[in-house]
Design a protein around this motif. Sequence first.
Motif, mmCIF file in Angstrom:
data_model
loop_
_atom_site.group_PDB
_atom_site.id
_atom_site.type_symbol
_atom_site.label_atom_id
_atom_site.label_comp_id
_atom_site.label_asym_id
_atom_site.label_seq_id
_atom_site.Cartn_x
_atom_site.Cartn_y
_atom_site.Cartn_z
ATOM 1 N N ILE A 13 26.792 -51.087 -55.525
ATOM 2 C CA ILE A 13 27.755 -52.106 -55.976
ATOM 3 C C ILE A 13 27.842 -53.241 -54.958
ATOM 4 C CG2 ILE A 13 30.182 -52.547 -56.525
ATOM 5 C CD1 ILE A 13 30.343 -49.553 -57.403
ATOM 6 N N LEU A 14 27.783 -52.893 -53.677
ATOM 7 C CA LEU A 14 27.903 -53.922 -52.623
ATOM 8 C C LEU A 14 26.612 -54.687 -52.396
ATOM 9 C CD1 LEU A 14 29.882 -51.923 -49.891
ATOM 10 C CD2 LEU A 14 30.705 -53.940 -51.130
ATOM 11 N N GLY A 15 25.508 -54.168 -52.942
ATOM 12 C CA GLY A 15 24.211 -54.787 -52.653
ATOM 13 C C GLY A 15 23.765 -54.524 -51.228
ATOM 14 N N ALA A 16 24.203 -53.379 -50.682
ATOM 15 C CA ALA A 16 23.824 -53.018 -49.308
ATOM 16 C C ALA A 16 22.409 -52.454 -49.293
ATOM 17 C CB ALA A 16 24.812 -51.998 -48.745
ATOM 18 N N ASN A 17 21.785 -52.501 -48.128
ATOM 19 C CA ASN A 17 20.407 -52.023 -47.969
ATOM 20 C C ASN A 17 20.411 -50.663 -47.271
ATOM 21 O OD1 ASN A 17 18.950 -54.426 -48.998
ATOM 22 N ND2 ASN A 17 20.171 -55.411 -47.399
ATOM 23 N N GLY A 18 19.217 -50.246 -46.847
ATOM 24 C CA GLY A 18 19.113 -49.031 -46.030
ATOM 25 C C GLY A 18 19.457 -47.773 -46.792
ATOM 26 N N PHE A 19 20.405 -47.029 -46.277
ATOM 27 C CA PHE A 19 20.702 -45.707 -46.843
ATOM 28 C C PHE A 19 22.210 -45.448 -46.832
ATOM 29 C CE2 PHE A 19 20.031 -45.375 -42.343
ATOM 30 C CZ PHE A 19 20.988 -44.478 -41.882
ATOM 31 N N ALA A 20 22.603 -44.455 -47.623
ATOM 32 C CA ALA A 20 24.033 -44.136 -47.753
ATOM 33 C C ALA A 20 24.187 -42.638 -47.969
ATOM 34 C CB ALA A 20 24.627 -44.891 -48.933
ATOM 35 N N PHE A 21 25.288 -42.097 -47.481
ATOM 36 C CA PHE A 21 25.562 -40.675 -47.754
ATOM 37 C C PHE A 21 27.051 -40.387 -47.611
ATOM 38 C CE2 PHE A 21 24.316 -41.031 -43.297
ATOM 39 C CZ PHE A 21 25.297 -40.318 -42.615
ATOM 40 N N ASP A 22 27.454 -39.250 -48.177
ATOM 41 C CA ASP A 22 28.843 -38.791 -48.088
ATOM 42 C C ASP A 22 28.956 -37.761 -46.968
ATOM 43 O OD1 ASP A 22 29.301 -40.244 -50.391
ATOM 44 O OD2 ASP A 22 29.167 -38.497 -51.713
ATOM 45 N N MET A 23 30.090 -37.725 -46.342
ATOM 46 C CA MET A 23 30.355 -36.628 -45.411
ATOM 47 C C MET A 23 31.834 -36.247 -45.485
ATOM 48 S SD MET A 23 29.881 -38.460 -41.659
ATOM 49 C CE MET A 23 30.972 -37.394 -40.706
ATOM 50 N N ALA A 24 32.137 -35.014 -45.083
ATOM 51 C CA ALA A 24 33.499 -34.504 -45.219
ATOM 52 C C ALA A 24 33.961 -33.896 -43.909
ATOM 53 C CB ALA A 24 33.537 -33.430 -46.312
ATOM 54 N N MET A 25 35.129 -34.302 -43.435
ATOM 55 C CA MET A 25 35.682 -33.677 -42.242
ATOM 56 C C MET A 25 37.201 -33.748 -42.256
ATOM 57 S SD MET A 25 35.797 -31.883 -39.779
ATOM 58 C CE MET A 25 34.220 -31.148 -39.481
ATOM 59 N N GLY A 26 37.800 -33.430 -43.410
ATOM 60 C CA GLY A 26 39.256 -33.332 -43.492
ATOM 61 C C GLY A 26 39.944 -34.493 -42.819
ATOM 62 N N CYS A 27 40.920 -34.168 -41.998
ATOM 63 C CA CYS A 27 41.761 -35.188 -41.355
ATOM 64 C C CYS A 27 40.994 -36.055 -40.381
ATOM 65 C CB CYS A 27 42.890 -34.512 -40.599
ATOM 66 S SG CYS A 27 43.814 -33.421 -41.635
ATOM 67 N N SER A 28 39.821 -35.619 -39.946
ATOM 68 C CA SER A 28 39.042 -36.412 -38.985
ATOM 69 C C SER A 28 37.867 -37.107 -39.667
ATOM 70 C CB SER A 28 38.552 -35.525 -37.838
ATOM 71 O OG SER A 28 39.662 -35.116 -37.054
ATOM 72 N N SER A 29 37.968 -37.322 -40.958
ATOM 73 C CA SER A 29 36.845 -37.918 -41.692
ATOM 74 C C SER A 29 36.494 -39.302 -41.161
ATOM 75 C CB SER A 29 37.167 -37.986 -43.183
ATOM 76 O OG SER A 29 37.211 -36.685 -43.723
ATOM 77 N N ALA A 30 37.488 -40.136 -40.873
ATOM 78 C CA ALA A 30 37.183 -41.504 -40.422
ATOM 79 C C ALA A 30 36.551 -41.494 -39.039
ATOM 80 C CB ALA A 30 38.443 -42.358 -40.423
ATOM 81 N N THR A 31 37.121 -40.733 -38.106
ATOM 82 C CA THR A 31 36.596 -40.751 -36.736
ATOM 83 C C THR A 31 35.208 -40.110 -36.677
ATOM 84 O OG1 THR A 31 37.862 -38.744 -36.277
ATOM 85 C CG2 THR A 31 38.829 -40.843 -35.552
ATOM 86 N N PHE A 32 35.011 -38.995 -37.391
ATOM 87 C CA PHE A 32 33.684 -38.367 -37.381
ATOM 88 C C PHE A 32 32.675 -39.287 -38.091
ATOM 89 C CE2 PHE A 32 33.914 -33.683 -36.121
ATOM 90 C CZ PHE A 32 35.107 -33.821 -35.420
ATOM 91 N N GLY A 33 33.125 -39.980 -39.128
ATOM 92 C CA GLY A 33 32.243 -40.936 -39.821
ATOM 93 C C GLY A 33 31.837 -42.075 -38.893
#
Length: 376
Positions: free
Chosen positions: A145-165
Motif C-alpha cells: 500500500i505504501l509503495g515501499a521497496n525491499g522486504f517486510a515481515f511481521d513479528m510478535a513480542m507482546g508488550c515489547s513489540s515496538a522496542t524489539f521491532g
Amino acid sequence: MGNIVISGTGVFTPSQNLTNEALVAGYNAHVDLWNAEHAEEIAAGEMTAKEHSSEAFIEKASGIKNRYLMEASGLEEPDRMYPYLSDLAEDELASTPVQVKMALAAAKAALSEAGLDGSDIDMVIISASVWERFVPSMATELQQILGANGFAFDMAMGCSSATFGMSTAQDALISGMANKALVVTAEYLSPLMAYEDRDGHFIFGDAAVAMILEREEEASSDAAFRILDRKLFTEFSTNIQAGFGSRVLIERDKISDPAQRFSQSGRVVFKELLPKVIDHVESHLGANEKAVSDFKRMWLHQANINMNLFASRKILGHEPSQDEAPTILDQYANTAGAGCMIAFNNHKSDFESGDLGLICSFGASYSIGSFIVEKV
Ligand code: CO8
C-alpha cells in the motif's frame, strides 16, 4: 558505520472512545442480566453471582480513565459484551484488515515527520501482540500500500513489540540489509478482550504507533533521536496470556472460553516483573556510564500507573513528575507494545540537541526492551 536515528514517529488514535463510566455501565447491566438468568443455580450454590465493576476501582488500581477503540458499540449490550466489527471500509482498502489500516495511518504520520515517502522505505516490520490475520503477512500488505521497496515481515513480542521491532530494524540498517526502515506497532486488542470478565475488562485500548529508522548522515528530519544503545531481555512466564490460536479451530467448543482471550495474574506480574525492570534499567545505564540524572525523561511502558510510579521512584530516587515520566495510559489505557512509543511520540517535542531520554517497554512473555536516545 555511523549512528542510527529514529527520524520520525506517528500515532494513530481511533476516533471512538469509551470512558470508565460507559464501560462500567455496560458491564454492570451484563452482570444484572447474567445473575437474573442464573438465579436458580446461584441460589443453589452451583454458580457464583457476578459482582459489579466500579469506576473508582479501575482508576485506583490502574490509573486508566478512558480507552480508544476501533469500535465501541456492542459493549453496551448486556447479552453481547464484545465489540462489533470496525467498519472503516468505505474506500479502496475495503478488504484490508483493520490492523493494517491502523498501521497505515500511523506510518503516514511517521513518514511525514521524517520527511520521507513510502517509496523511500526498504524494510517494513509490523511488530504487535495480537494478529487479525497470520498469512499473508500484514507487513507485506502495508509495504504494498505504501509503495515501499525491499522486504517486510511481521513479528510478535507482546508488550515489547515496538522496542524489539526497532532493535531488529536497527540491526538490518547496521548490517547494510536495509537503508530506511519502518516499524509499526499496531495493537488491535479489543476483539480479543474478555469484556464479561471484571478483572480484565478495563485494561486495554486500541492504537498504533510507527517509527522510521535510518542512518544519521542520511536523515533530514529535525525530530531525529540518535540511538546510543539498546538492551533486550526475555524470560518465559504464563502470568500474562492470550490463549487464542489456531487450535481453536479444532477445539471449537472453547471458542468463547474467556481463557482464549486476555488473562493475567496482575499482582504476580507486579511483584515478579518490576524488580527485573529496575535491574535492567540500572545495568543498562551503568554499562553506558550514565547516571539517571543525565536523563531528561523516561518513556515507560504504559500498563498500570502504580507500576510506573513504583519503577520511576526506584530508578529516579524521588517522586517522578509528569515531565520526567509522562503518562498516556489515563487516556489510551494499556496499548500493549505501543504504549512506551506513544508516550515518546506525544512527549518528545520539547527535547533539545544533546538531551538524553530512556525508552523502556516491559510486560508479557516476560520481556523488557530499553533504548538510550539523544536528541540530534
Ligand atoms: N471492579 C471492582 N473490583 C474489582 C474489579 C473491577 N473491575 N476487578 C477486580 N476487582 C476486585 C478483585 O476481585 C479483588 O477482590 P478480592 O480482594 O475480593 O479478591 C480486588 O478488586 C482486588 O483485585 P486485584 O488484587 O486483582 O487488584 P489490583 O490492585 O492488583 O489491580 C491490576 C489489578 C490493575 C490488574 C493490577 O494488578 C495490574 O495492572 N498489575 C500490572 C499487571 C501488568 O502490568 N500486566 C501487564 C499487562 S499485559 C501488557 O501490558 C500487554 C499484554 C499484551 C497481550 C495482549 C493480549 C490481548
